[in-house]
Every structure is written in C-alpha cells, then in structure tokens.
Design a protein around this motif. Structure first.
Motif, PDB file in Angstrom:
ATOM      1  N   ALA A 159       3.314   7.095  19.381  1.00  0.00           N
ATOM      2  CA  ALA A 159       4.723   6.966  19.843  1.00  0.00           C
ATOM      3  C   ALA A 159       5.670   8.018  19.074  1.00  0.00           C
ATOM      4  CB  ALA A 159       5.281   5.612  19.518  1.00  0.00           C
ATOM      5  N   GLN A 160       6.650   8.436  19.644  1.00  0.00           N
ATOM      6  CA  GLN A 160       7.388   9.200  18.827  1.00  0.00           C
ATOM      7  C   GLN A 160       8.238   8.623  17.717  1.00  0.00           C
ATOM      8  OE1 GLN A 160       7.684  12.685  19.265  1.00  0.00           O
ATOM      9  NE2 GLN A 160       5.774  12.248  20.547  1.00  0.00           N
ATOM     10  N   GLN A 161       7.773   8.639  16.529  1.00  0.00           N
ATOM     11  CA  GLN A 161       8.401   7.746  15.364  1.00  0.00           C
ATOM     12  C   GLN A 161       8.590   8.845  14.244  1.00  0.00           C
ATOM     13  OE1 GLN A 161       6.056   4.160  14.524  1.00  0.00           O
ATOM     14  NE2 GLN A 161       6.219   3.458  16.586  1.00  0.00           N
ATOM     15  N   PRO A 162       9.524   8.233  13.250  1.00  0.00           N
ATOM     16  CA  PRO A 162       9.463   9.215  12.240  1.00  0.00           C
ATOM     17  C   PRO A 162       8.232   9.590  11.361  1.00  0.00           C
ATOM     18  CG  PRO A 162      11.435   7.325  12.120  1.00  0.00           C
ATOM     19  CD  PRO A 162      10.313   7.264  13.169  1.00  0.00           C
ATOM     20  N   GLU A 163       8.042  10.490  10.753  1.00  0.00           N
ATOM     21  CA  GLU A 163       6.710  10.984   9.970  1.00  0.00           C
ATOM     22  C   GLU A 163       6.561  10.071   9.065  1.00  0.00           C
ATOM     23  OE1 GLU A 163       9.392  12.767  10.248  1.00  0.00           O
ATOM     24  OE2 GLU A 163       9.032  14.872  11.258  1.00  0.00           O
ATOM     25  N   THR A 164       5.250   9.761   8.834  1.00  0.00           N
ATOM     26  CA  THR A 164       4.976   8.792   7.690  1.00  0.00           C
ATOM     27  C   THR A 164       4.174   9.922   6.557  1.00  0.00           C
ATOM     28  OG1 THR A 164       4.505   7.169   9.070  1.00  0.00           O
ATOM     29  CG2 THR A 164       3.308   6.944   7.096  1.00  0.00           C
ATOM     30  N   PHE A 165       4.478   9.739   5.510  1.00  0.00           N
ATOM     31  CA  PHE A 165       3.993  10.395   4.281  1.00  0.00           C
ATOM     32  C   PHE A 165       2.971   9.726   3.300  1.00  0.00           C
ATOM     33  CE2 PHE A 165       8.264  12.222   5.297  1.00  0.00           C
ATOM     34  CZ  PHE A 165       8.351  13.415   5.602  1.00  0.00           C
ATOM     35  N   ARG A 166       2.123  10.516   2.910  1.00  0.00           N
ATOM     36  CA  ARG A 166       1.000   9.838   2.234  1.00  0.00           C
ATOM     37  C   ARG A 166       1.452   8.979   0.972  1.00  0.00           C
ATOM     38  NH1 ARG A 166      -3.917  13.726   0.583  1.00  0.00           N
ATOM     39  NH2 ARG A 166      -4.621  11.794  -0.156  1.00  0.00           N
TER      40      ARG A 166
ATOM     41  N   GLY B 248      -8.552  10.254  -0.466  1.00  0.00           N
ATOM     42  CA  GLY B 248      -7.978  10.807   0.760  1.00  0.00           C
ATOM     43  C   GLY B 248      -7.391   9.777   1.644  1.00  0.00           C
ATOM     44  N   VAL B 249      -7.099  10.212   2.890  1.00  0.00           N
ATOM     45  CA  VAL B 249      -6.445   9.023   3.665  1.00  0.00           C
ATOM     46  C   VAL B 249      -7.464   8.511   4.862  1.00  0.00           C
ATOM     47  CG1 VAL B 249      -4.952   9.125   5.664  1.00  0.00           C
ATOM     48  CG2 VAL B 249      -4.183  10.173   3.569  1.00  0.00           C
ATOM     49  N   LEU B 250      -7.474   7.122   4.995  1.00  0.00           N
ATOM     50  CA  LEU B 250      -8.045   6.484   6.031  1.00  0.00           C
ATOM     51  C   LEU B 250      -7.272   6.216   7.205  1.00  0.00           C
ATOM     52  CD1 LEU B 250     -10.572   4.838   7.036  1.00  0.00           C
ATOM     53  CD2 LEU B 250      -9.423   2.734   5.781  1.00  0.00           C
ATOM     54  N   THR B 251      -7.765   6.508   8.464  1.00  0.00           N
ATOM     55  CA  THR B 251      -7.057   6.277   9.745  1.00  0.00           C
ATOM     56  C   THR B 251      -7.826   5.356  10.374  1.00  0.00           C
ATOM     57  OG1 THR B 251      -6.017   8.219   9.617  1.00  0.00           O
ATOM     58  CG2 THR B 251      -5.914   7.161  11.724  1.00  0.00           C
ATOM     59  N   VAL B 252      -7.393   4.274  11.041  1.00  0.00           N
ATOM     60  CA  VAL B 252      -8.085   3.351  11.743  1.00  0.00           C
ATOM     61  C   VAL B 252      -7.188   3.050  13.110  1.00  0.00           C
ATOM     62  CG1 VAL B 252      -8.837   0.800  11.982  1.00  0.00           C
ATOM     63  CG2 VAL B 252      -8.995   2.158   9.741  1.00  0.00           C
TER      64      VAL B 252
ATOM     65  N   PHE C 176      -2.901   0.128  18.336  1.00  0.00           N
ATOM     66  CA  PHE C 176      -2.360   0.403  17.354  1.00  0.00           C
ATOM     67  C   PHE C 176      -3.122   1.473  16.502  1.00  0.00           C
ATOM     68  CE2 PHE C 176      -5.239  -2.570  15.861  1.00  0.00           C
ATOM     69  CZ  PHE C 176      -5.765  -2.199  14.643  1.00  0.00           C
ATOM     70  N   MET C 177      -2.419   2.122  15.559  1.00  0.00           N
ATOM     71  CA  MET C 177      -2.971   2.877  14.255  1.00  0.00           C
ATOM     72  C   MET C 177      -2.511   2.360  13.248  1.00  0.00           C
ATOM     73  SD  MET C 177      -2.681   7.146  13.800  1.00  0.00           S
ATOM     74  CE  MET C 177      -0.876   6.821  13.162  1.00  0.00           C
ATOM     75  N   ALA C 178      -3.324   2.567  11.961  1.00  0.00           N
ATOM     76  CA  ALA C 178      -3.146   2.034  11.026  1.00  0.00           C
ATOM     77  C   ALA C 178      -3.579   3.154   9.742  1.00  0.00           C
ATOM     78  CB  ALA C 178      -3.753   0.898  10.608  1.00  0.00           C
ATOM     79  N   GLN C 179      -2.757   3.333   8.666  1.00  0.00           N
ATOM     80  CA  GLN C 179      -3.273   4.386   7.823  1.00  0.00           C
ATOM     81  C   GLN C 179      -3.013   4.007   6.342  1.00  0.00           C
ATOM     82  OE1 GLN C 179      -0.986   7.973   9.368  1.00  0.00           O
ATOM     83  NE2 GLN C 179      -3.044   9.050   9.415  1.00  0.00           N
TER      84      GLN C 179
ATOM     85  N   LYS D  28       1.127   1.175  13.783  1.00  0.00           N
ATOM     86  CA  LYS D  28       1.901   1.786  14.555  1.00  0.00           C
ATOM     87  C   LYS D  28       1.089   1.737  15.915  1.00  0.00           C
ATOM     88  CE  LYS D  28       3.988   5.761  12.113  1.00  0.00           C
ATOM     89  NZ  LYS D  28       4.044   7.250  12.218  1.00  0.00           N
ATOM     90  N   PRO D  29       2.331   1.285  17.023  1.00  0.00           N
ATOM     91  CA  PRO D  29       1.812   1.145  18.406  1.00  0.00           C
ATOM     92  C   PRO D  29       1.371   2.392  19.300  1.00  0.00           C
ATOM     93  CG  PRO D  29       4.219   0.963  18.118  1.00  0.00           C
ATOM     94  CD  PRO D  29       3.693   1.195  16.867  1.00  0.00           C
ATOM     95  N   LEU D  30       0.609   2.311  19.912  1.00  0.00           N
ATOM     96  CA  LEU D  30       0.187   3.713  20.644  1.00  0.00           C
ATOM     97  C   LEU D  30       0.584   3.654  21.980  1.00  0.00           C
ATOM     98  CD1 LEU D  30      -3.899   3.635  20.192  1.00  0.00           C
ATOM     99  CD2 LEU D  30      -2.164   4.747  18.962  1.00  0.00           C
TER     100      LEU D  30
END
Length: 272
Positions: free
Chosen positions: A12-19, A82-86, A91-94, A120-122
């Motif tokens: 989805a078009q949402q604001p950026e998420t920073f580390r 590092g970063v983990l993305t699931v 949804f997406m979670a980081q 975050k919803p897909l």
C-alpha cells in the motif's frame, strides 16, 4: 536461508518506514528464535548472511544467528544483524535484528509473536486470511441443503448454484456438478464471466472474465458428484447482465454446461 526479492508495488502507498523505527529483536548466538505469525508465511527476507531461517510450520519462522569468522574475532559486544521482512497472506512486517552481549540470556526472547501494530496491509490480497476463509467455506459445506438458486442439465450432466454467501468484500459461490451417465466427465475448467443477459446474432458481445481468487478443491474427473466453493472479489453489474458460469470437458465434447446467475442472486446472498 530463506531469501527473495520484493517489489514495492505490492504494498500500500504508505509513508516510508525507516530502520530506526522498526521494532528490535535480539538474537543470541547459536540459539533459535521462533517467530509466530497470525497467518501462513508466504515470503521471508533476511538481509544478513549470519542469520539462518526456515519454516518448520507454515506460520512459524525459525531464526538462528551463526556468526562468521570475522564476527567471532570482532570485539563488538553489540550490533546490527540487518532487517528481517516477513510477509503473510495480507500483511508485511519488518524488524531490526541485533545482538548484544550486554543483555543477559533472561532478557533475550525465545519466541516472538507478530502483533497487529507491527504490520502493513498488502494491496490486492483477500481481505481475510485463508484460515478464516476456509472455516467459513467448511461451514457452508456442512449447512443443510436448500433448493438451488439456479440449475442447468444437459446430456446427463447437471450443474447447480446451491447458495451465495458474502464475507467482507468477498463473494462465495457454492456449486455442485453431477453426472448421471456411465461416461466419466473430465473437468477442463470452470469459467466465469459477466456478459449481456440476452445476446442476439447482431450484438457485439462484451464479456468481462471473472477469475476466482480461491477455491476449496482443484478440478478432476466428475464420476458422480462434485461440490466446490469458489471465492470471488466483490462485484457489481447492471440488471441487463449476468454472471455466466461455464463448465467444460477436457476432450472435444458437446457436454458443456452454461449457468446464468442474476445480480439479484448476489444481492440476496447470505452472510456470516
């Protein structure tokens, strides 16, 4: 290691998420961490080669930090892994993975549950998880049969629409096909499209294909009876059009069934 490449267009078009904003998960050397997902996991990315991962269950991600030789020789007592993305079905979670020798073992988690605040919803996914959808579908199958809404029969083969249900923005079609002949009917496809209710030879036919986003069973040979649930995204169409459901046989055959579903049948659908 589980690793894939994601495309930003899926989200989805949402604001950026920073580390710096990501939830932090601490890992302990050579000790497994199990991450529990509320949905089956379809994609995982681990940005560090020092962290290994696998899926012992469809909704469980197992991680283990295995430092390489350079990390073993380093005097750093804490740092980033590092970063983990699931990614689940909807949804997406980081997370920011890190290690710290300053934190005692009692402060390092052995398991971690993905919470609603972290996802975050897909875009373009079913509005409910498959597990919940399957629960509704099985409830439909166990419900008492009523008079079919629509039916068609030809050459000893019949098809009927038993019921229509809605859940969220999804439409569930309960369809049964039967074969009263001794000749097996090998199903080629169940095709659906929205088209004009009445078609004359002079009409320029405009049909819109409708692809189910999920169905309970795959198609096989129809020996006696076959019942299936097809899930469609919510649709609207004018009264002069119908949802045309076509059942066809694999080999060259005249045993093709065409079932016409009116928009009223969709509007009068039951709901969970």
């Amino acid at each position: 290691m589980l690793a894939c490449f994601a495309t930003l267009s899926l989200f989805a078009q949402q604001p950026e998420t920073f580390r710096s904003q990501l939830p932090q998960i601490l890992l302990e050397k050579e000790v497994s961490l199990h991450i529990l997902s509320p949905e089956p996991i379809s994609y995982v990315d681990i940005s560090s080669s020092q962290v290994m991962g696998d899926l012992p269950q469809e909704n469980v991600l197992r991680l283990k930090w295995k430092p390489d030789s350079l990390a073993e020789e380093s005097s750093d007592s804490e740092g980033s892994l590092g970063v983990l993305t699931v990614v689940g079905e909807s949804f997406m979670a980081q997370y920011e993975l890190s290690f710290s020798d300053r934190a005692g073992s009692s402060f390092i988690p052995a398991s971690y549950s993905i919470s609603p605040e972290e996802i975050k919803p897909l875009v373009g996914k079913a509005s409910i998880p498959t597990s919940e959808l399957r629960k509704h579908v099985l409830a439909m199958l166990s419900s008492r049969k009523h008079r079919p809404l629509r039916k068609i029969k030809a050459h000893g083969v019949a098809m009927q629409l038993n019921a229509v249900y809605t859940v969220g923005d999804l439409v569930l079609l309960d369809i049964t096909a039967t074969n009263s002949t001794n000749l097996s009917y090998d199903i080629d496809q169940m095709r659906m499209k929205i088209e004009d209710r009445k078609i004359t030879k002079a009409t320029n036919v405009q049909a819109m294909e409708v692809e189910p986003i999920w169905q309970l069973y795959g198609h096989g040979a129809l020996k006696r009876s076959f019942r299936n649930i097809y899930v469609l995204k919510k649709m609207t169409f004018p009264a002069n059009k119908v949802l045309h459901i076509q059942l066809s046989e694999k080999q060259l055959s005249g045993r093709t069934l065409d079932l016409k579903v009116k928009y009223k049948d969709i509007l009068d659908a039951d709901t969970f």
